[in-house]
Write a protein that holds these residues in place. Structure first.
Motif, PDB file in Angstrom:
ATOM      1  N   ALA A  14       1.042  -1.292   0.251  1.00 36.90           N
ATOM      2  CA  ALA A  14      -0.067   0.135  -0.002  1.00 36.90           C
ATOM      3  C   ALA A  14       1.373   0.924  -0.077  1.00 36.90           C
ATOM      4  N   LEU A  15       2.448   0.835   1.073  1.00 39.06           N
ATOM      5  CA  LEU A  15       2.597   2.684   0.885  1.00 39.06           C
ATOM      6  C   LEU A  15       3.488   2.792  -0.680  1.00 39.06           C
ATOM      7  N   LEU A  42      -5.698   3.773  -3.228  1.00 39.66           N
ATOM      8  CA  LEU A  42      -5.424   2.553  -3.461  1.00 39.66           C
ATOM      9  C   LEU A  42      -6.354   1.501  -4.324  1.00 39.66           C
ATOM     10  N   VAL A  53     -10.764   3.787  -1.497  1.00 38.69           N
ATOM     11  CA  VAL A  53      -9.878   2.701  -0.319  1.00 38.69           C
ATOM     12  C   VAL A  53      -8.708   3.181  -0.277  1.00 38.69           C
ATOM     13  N   LEU A  55      -5.394   5.276   1.464  1.00 41.59           N
ATOM     14  CA  LEU A  55      -4.819   4.963   2.821  1.00 41.59           C
ATOM     15  C   LEU A  55      -3.837   6.102   3.303  1.00 41.59           C
TER      16      LEU A  55
END
Lengths: 161, 161
Positions: A14-15, A42, A53, A55
């Motif tokens: 995700a990062l 994301l 979604v 992050l």
């Protein structure tokens, strides 16, 4: 055969997803008030259409959004790191990793604020129901989701910014 | 004033939400194949309607679902603990905490399998678009979402289980 996960394939760290380039769609002076946040989209990275979604990182002092509620869209958050304060038009609570909160449409107005010296990292999920409107009990702002999927912001009397 | 977060209020510790009582809606023999999973319906705990958010635990050997894809609904997962294998009809990858994957409607068929000796904990998100159908490339099963929001399962020739 199992193999190491290649970025950009079936799954992603995700990062590793690049932060959104435009920090906010708010007009000034509200744009600057949410400069302490960073969103990685994301769901969009996988072509998800029905919901988003993100992050989202809140730097110390950062705010997730203005205090707001939606007319049709639901929202949900799950805290991954840090201890943000969930501020609503009813009460406030300090959250920790593993805590979650949901905001049904027309429910309490809400925002996350990072009053700590450490980053906050959380997942935020929202659907994309058409015809949604955002209302902001503490600010002279209202938002309507246009047919192009973009938010249109005005003063509460309808005049443009 | 900040205060300690009371359970059942604005926010919840995700692990405090009780697991779903009915482990699966699949007919046998598929019901038993997903007995190694446990779902906490976080979104429902807050009255969220437009999408579902589950905190799902896969015990060693557990499977998230049969290999499947949706016709209209999107899905997204975010790994919190453990190293599940994402199995698709194209390839397999081992995921780690902080990894995520999205499955747009009509995309690759997918499932998560826990081939390790430790639990897997992840968030799964899906919308609730009406008229959805689930297809299962490896099993004699098909699913249609009924007008009551319940899944109706049949053999692929349409005969009931």
């Amino acid at each position: 055969m199992d193999k190491e996960m290649p970025a950009g394939s079936l799954a992603l760290r995700a990062l590793d997803v690049a932060p959104r380039k435009k920090p906010s769609n708010y007009p000034e002076p509200f744009y600057s008030r949410v400069s302490g946040r960073e969103k990685r989209q994301l769901g969009d990275a996988f072509g998800i259409n029905n919901f988003g979604v993100n992050l989202t990182r809140l730097f110390p002092g950062g705010e997730s959004a203005l205090l707001h509620r939606h007319s049709k869209q639901d929202e949900f958050i799950y805290i991954l790191e840090g201890t943000p304060t969930l501020v609503t038009d009813q009460e406030e609570v300090v959250l920790s990793p593993g805590d979650c909160a949901g905001f049904p449409a027309q429910g309490v107005a809400h925002q996350l604020v990072n009053r700590t010296e450490a980053d906050v990292l959380y997942l935020e999920i929202g659907d994309r129901t058409k015809g949604d409107e955002g209302s902001y009990p503490k600010d002279d702002l209202m938002a309507k989701l246009g047919p192009d999927g973009q938010w249109q912001f005005t003063h509460k009397d309808g005049t443009p910014y």
